[in-house]
Write a protein that holds these residues in place. Structure first.
Motif, short mmCIF file in Angstrom:
data_model
loop_
_atom_site.label_atom_id
_atom_site.label_comp_id
_atom_site.label_asym_id
_atom_site.label_seq_id
_atom_site.Cartn_x
_atom_site.Cartn_y
_atom_site.Cartn_z
N ARG A 107 -10.15 14.43 -4.06
CA ARG A 107 -8.78 14.20 -3.59
C ARG A 107 -8.10 13.20 -4.51
N ARG A 108 -6.88 13.52 -4.87
CA ARG A 108 -6.13 12.58 -5.71
C ARG A 108 -4.63 12.77 -5.53
N CYS A 109 -3.92 11.72 -5.81
CA CYS A 109 -2.46 11.75 -5.78
C CYS A 109 -2.00 12.06 -7.20
N LEU A 110 -1.28 13.16 -7.36
CA LEU A 110 -0.78 13.53 -8.67
C LEU A 110 0.52 12.80 -9.00
N TYR A 111 1.30 12.52 -7.95
CA TYR A 111 2.58 11.85 -8.15
C TYR A 111 3.08 11.31 -6.82
N GLU A 112 3.69 10.14 -6.86
CA GLU A 112 4.33 9.61 -5.66
C GLU A 112 5.47 8.69 -6.07
N ASN A 113 6.60 8.87 -5.40
CA ASN A 113 7.70 7.93 -5.51
C ASN A 113 8.29 7.75 -4.11
N GLU A 114 9.49 7.21 -3.99
CA GLU A 114 10.05 6.95 -2.67
C GLU A 114 10.46 8.23 -1.93
N ASP A 115 10.54 9.35 -2.64
CA ASP A 115 10.99 10.60 -2.03
C ASP A 115 9.89 11.64 -1.79
N VAL A 116 8.90 11.67 -2.66
CA VAL A 116 7.87 12.71 -2.57
C VAL A 116 6.49 12.16 -2.89
N MET A 117 5.49 12.91 -2.43
CA MET A 117 4.09 12.64 -2.77
C MET A 117 3.45 14.00 -3.00
N LEU B 57 -3.36 8.83 11.09
CA LEU B 57 -2.59 9.89 10.45
C LEU B 57 -1.28 10.14 11.19
N ALA B 58 -1.33 10.10 12.51
CA ALA B 58 -0.12 10.31 13.31
C ALA B 58 0.92 9.24 12.99
N ALA B 59 0.48 8.03 12.76
CA ALA B 59 1.41 6.93 12.45
C ALA B 59 2.11 7.12 11.11
N LEU B 60 1.58 7.98 10.26
CA LEU B 60 2.17 8.24 8.95
C LEU B 60 3.18 9.38 8.99
N CYS B 61 3.28 10.07 10.13
CA CYS B 61 4.19 11.21 10.27
C CYS B 61 5.53 10.76 10.85
N HIS B 62 6.59 11.19 10.21
CA HIS B 62 7.95 10.94 10.68
C HIS B 62 8.13 11.62 12.04
N PRO B 63 8.96 11.09 12.94
CA PRO B 63 9.19 11.73 14.24
C PRO B 63 9.65 13.19 14.12
N ASN B 64 10.38 13.53 13.04
CA ASN B 64 10.86 14.90 12.82
C ASN B 64 9.97 15.67 11.86
N MET C 114 0.85 -1.17 0.00
CA MET C 114 0.00 0.00 0.00
C MET C 114 0.90 1.24 0.00
N THR C 115 0.60 2.20 -0.86
CA THR C 115 1.40 3.42 -0.94
C THR C 115 1.09 4.34 0.25
N LEU C 116 1.97 5.30 0.47
CA LEU C 116 1.73 6.28 1.53
C LEU C 116 0.44 7.04 1.25
N TYR C 117 0.20 7.38 -0.02
CA TYR C 117 -1.03 8.08 -0.35
C TYR C 117 -2.26 7.24 0.01
N GLU C 118 -2.23 5.97 -0.31
CA GLU C 118 -3.37 5.10 0.02
C GLU C 118 -3.59 5.02 1.53
N LYS C 119 -2.51 4.96 2.29
CA LYS C 119 -2.64 4.94 3.75
C LYS C 119 -3.20 6.27 4.26
N TYR C 120 -2.71 7.37 3.69
CA TYR C 120 -3.19 8.70 4.08
C TYR C 120 -4.68 8.83 3.76
N ALA C 121 -5.08 8.42 2.58
CA ALA C 121 -6.48 8.50 2.17
C ALA C 121 -7.36 7.64 3.07
#
Length: 107
Positions: A59-69, A19-26, A1-8
């Protein structure tokens, strides 16, 4: 599952813990209106009540890879106005590390 799918999934469930679980500690969020930076805790404190009141449309994901969404959605408000919202999400370790937003009022 992509980060976008988890966020959605978390947003649709209106589940702040998911949502909190999807946020990096920093995690940081740069506010488009002021340039101020919100920490993970500040972001979640603001987001919790908002996800209960407002539901983004188209709502839609325009682009996602390992670095950005990159996401886009329409946010309708109770006064009848709407904004087109763009989220740029920098990813780290598969989590949201930094979010920058842009918002444009639409008719």
């Amino acid at each position: 599952m992509t980060l976008y799918e988890k966020y959605a999934e978390a947003l649709d469930a209106k589940n702040i813990d998911m949502l909190a679980a999807l946020c990096h500690p920093n995690f940081e969020m740069v506010m488009h209106s002021s340039g101020s930076v919100a920490s993970k805790n500040e972001y979640l404190e603001r987001l919790g009540p908002l996800i209960q009141k407002f539901t983004p449309k188209n709502r839609r994901c325009l682009y996602e890879n390992e670095d950005v969404m990159i996401m886009h959605f329409i946010m309708p408000f109770p006064n009848g106005t709407k904004d087109a919202v763009l989220y740029y999400v920098q990813k780290e370790d598969g989590l949201m590390r930094k979010i920058e937003t842009g918002s444009t009022p639409i008719k």
